[in-house]
Design a protein around this motif. Structure first.
Motif, PDB file in Angstrom:
ATOM      1  N   GLN A 255       0.876  -1.064   0.042  1.00  0.00           N
ATOM      2  CA  GLN A 255      -0.140  -0.054   0.105  1.00  0.00           C
ATOM      3  C   GLN A 255       0.796   1.194  -0.142  1.00  0.00           C
ATOM      4  O   GLN A 255       0.310   2.159  -0.487  1.00  0.00           O
TER       5      GLN A 255
ATOM      6  N   ARG B 134     -16.032  -0.182 -11.541  1.00  0.00           N
ATOM      7  CA  ARG B 134     -15.998   0.989 -10.902  1.00  0.00           C
ATOM      8  C   ARG B 134     -16.093   0.966  -9.591  1.00  0.00           C
ATOM      9  O   ARG B 134     -15.176   1.503  -8.770  1.00  0.00           O
ATOM     10  N   ALA B 135     -16.652   0.116  -8.864  1.00  0.00           N
ATOM     11  CA  ALA B 135     -16.499  -0.433  -7.537  1.00  0.00           C
ATOM     12  C   ALA B 135     -15.166  -0.639  -7.184  1.00  0.00           C
ATOM     13  O   ALA B 135     -14.599  -0.380  -5.956  1.00  0.00           O
ATOM     14  N   SER B 136     -14.514  -1.615  -7.712  1.00  0.00           N
ATOM     15  CA  SER B 136     -12.960  -1.912  -7.474  1.00  0.00           C
ATOM     16  C   SER B 136     -12.191  -0.727  -7.627  1.00  0.00           C
ATOM     17  O   SER B 136     -11.203  -0.808  -6.756  1.00  0.00           O
TER      18      SER B 136
ATOM     19  N   LEU C 154     -12.929   2.249  -7.071  1.00  0.00           N
ATOM     20  CA  LEU C 154     -13.306   3.179  -5.878  1.00  0.00           C
ATOM     21  C   LEU C 154     -12.558   2.426  -4.445  1.00  0.00           C
ATOM     22  O   LEU C 154     -12.129   3.132  -3.707  1.00  0.00           O
ATOM     23  N   ASP C 155     -12.880   1.310  -4.305  1.00  0.00           N
ATOM     24  CA  ASP C 155     -12.095   0.544  -2.989  1.00  0.00           C
ATOM     25  C   ASP C 155     -10.664   0.631  -3.368  1.00  0.00           C
ATOM     26  O   ASP C 155      -9.939   0.811  -2.015  1.00  0.00           O
ATOM     27  N   THR C 156     -10.163   0.680  -4.289  1.00  0.00           N
ATOM     28  CA  THR C 156      -8.518   0.804  -4.449  1.00  0.00           C
ATOM     29  C   THR C 156      -8.214   2.286  -3.940  1.00  0.00           C
ATOM     30  O   THR C 156      -7.366   2.429  -3.300  1.00  0.00           O
TER      31      THR C 156
ATOM     32  N   THR D  95      -9.767   4.223  -1.892  1.00  0.00           N
ATOM     33  CA  THR D  95     -10.066   4.337  -0.535  1.00  0.00           C
ATOM     34  C   THR D  95      -8.995   3.513   0.243  1.00  0.00           C
ATOM     35  O   THR D  95      -8.210   4.188   1.135  1.00  0.00           O
ATOM     36  N   ARG D  96      -8.500   2.575  -0.006  1.00  0.00           N
ATOM     37  CA  ARG D  96      -7.471   1.783   0.647  1.00  0.00           C
ATOM     38  C   ARG D  96      -6.148   2.432   0.595  1.00  0.00           C
ATOM     39  O   ARG D  96      -5.528   2.448   1.348  1.00  0.00           O
TER      40      ARG D  96
ATOM     41  N   ALA E 273     -13.668   7.000  -9.515  1.00  0.00           N
ATOM     42  CA  ALA E 273     -13.290   5.850 -10.423  1.00  0.00           C
ATOM     43  C   ALA E 273     -12.800   6.101 -11.678  1.00  0.00           C
ATOM     44  O   ALA E 273     -11.542   5.465 -12.010  1.00  0.00           O
TER      45      ALA E 273
END
Length: 234
Positions: free
Chosen positions: A127, A159-161, A163-165, A167-168, A175
């Protein structure tokens, strides 16, 4: 001569020497212990087993390449977004070519029978690396240089993946703005991996540097809009 203190650094250095000499399969507790002049039970007081050795080694190598990229950024002007992405990319490539076994361990085919501990040091190191490159794309976005797309052009799962990336990694991006970062990483890793593996020798012999540099420059041109008036999405 007294045996030197058994430290994490010594364990990592010995594991790394074994990796360079014989690949990941050579990194085993018994041989690390032998080279350090201790018994396997003594080493087990510091690591839980082979997976722990690999975790320490992957973490150390990831931190090292991140440090190399950070050092390269020190030579760039803070407002030179293109130059900063270029410098970090070339530092990554240089580290990979100078440390091929380590590159293969971290960025090559995942090891069989090894799983990084959930939320462990390899995740944290990854990360940090991803956040460094991601921050460069945040800078490009802020400067109006990043080629982005509208979120509704992405499939829901992608798109969801993305946005998750974001955030992490702590990236303040939507996105469609994260996408060029992931595309850039995917393409950069591919270019460097092919060169590190020697799959360009049949064309360029032992030195594919010029071709690799040209490929990376073409990638930059695809990810960034030319410098000038502030640009929007394309």
């Amino acid at each position: 001569m007294p045996t030197p203190p058994l430290t994490v650094d010594a364990i990592v250095a010995t594991s790394r020497a074994l990796l360079v000499e014989g690949g990941a399969d050579a990194v085993v507790v018994r041989e690390v212990a032998r080279r350090l002049g201790v018994t396997a039970p003594a080493l087990y007081r510091h690591v839980s087993g082979r997976d722990d050795l690999l975790t320490l080694l992957i973490t150390a190598c990831t931190d090292e390449v991140t440090d190399a990229c950070e050092d390269a950024l020190e030579t760039c002007r803070p407002d030179d977004v293109e130059g900063r992405i270029r410098a970090a990319t070339l530092a990554f490539r240089a580290w990979a070519l100078d440390h091929r076994p380590e590159f293969g361990l971290v960025y090559g085919t995942p090891l069989m029978h090894y799983a990084a501990p959930v939320g462990g040091p390899t995740v944290e190191a990854g990360q940090r690396f991803g956040g460094l490159f991601g921050s460069l794309f945040v800078e490009a976005l802020a400067a109006g240089r990043l080629r982005v797309i509208d979120d509704d052009q992405l499939s829901p799962g992608v798109r969801a993946s993305l946005l998750d990336t974001a955030t992490r990694l702590g990236l303040p991006m939507r996105a469609g703005e994260v996408r060029p970062f992931i595309v850039g990483w995917h393409r950069m890793l591919g270019i460097v991996s092919v060169e590190v593996a020697g799959h360009l020798r049949w064309v360029f012999g032992e030195d594919a540097s010029t071709f690799a540099h040209e490929q990376l420059e073409e990638l930059l041109a695809e990810l960034l809009v030319p410098a000038g008036p502030r640009a929007g999405s394309t």
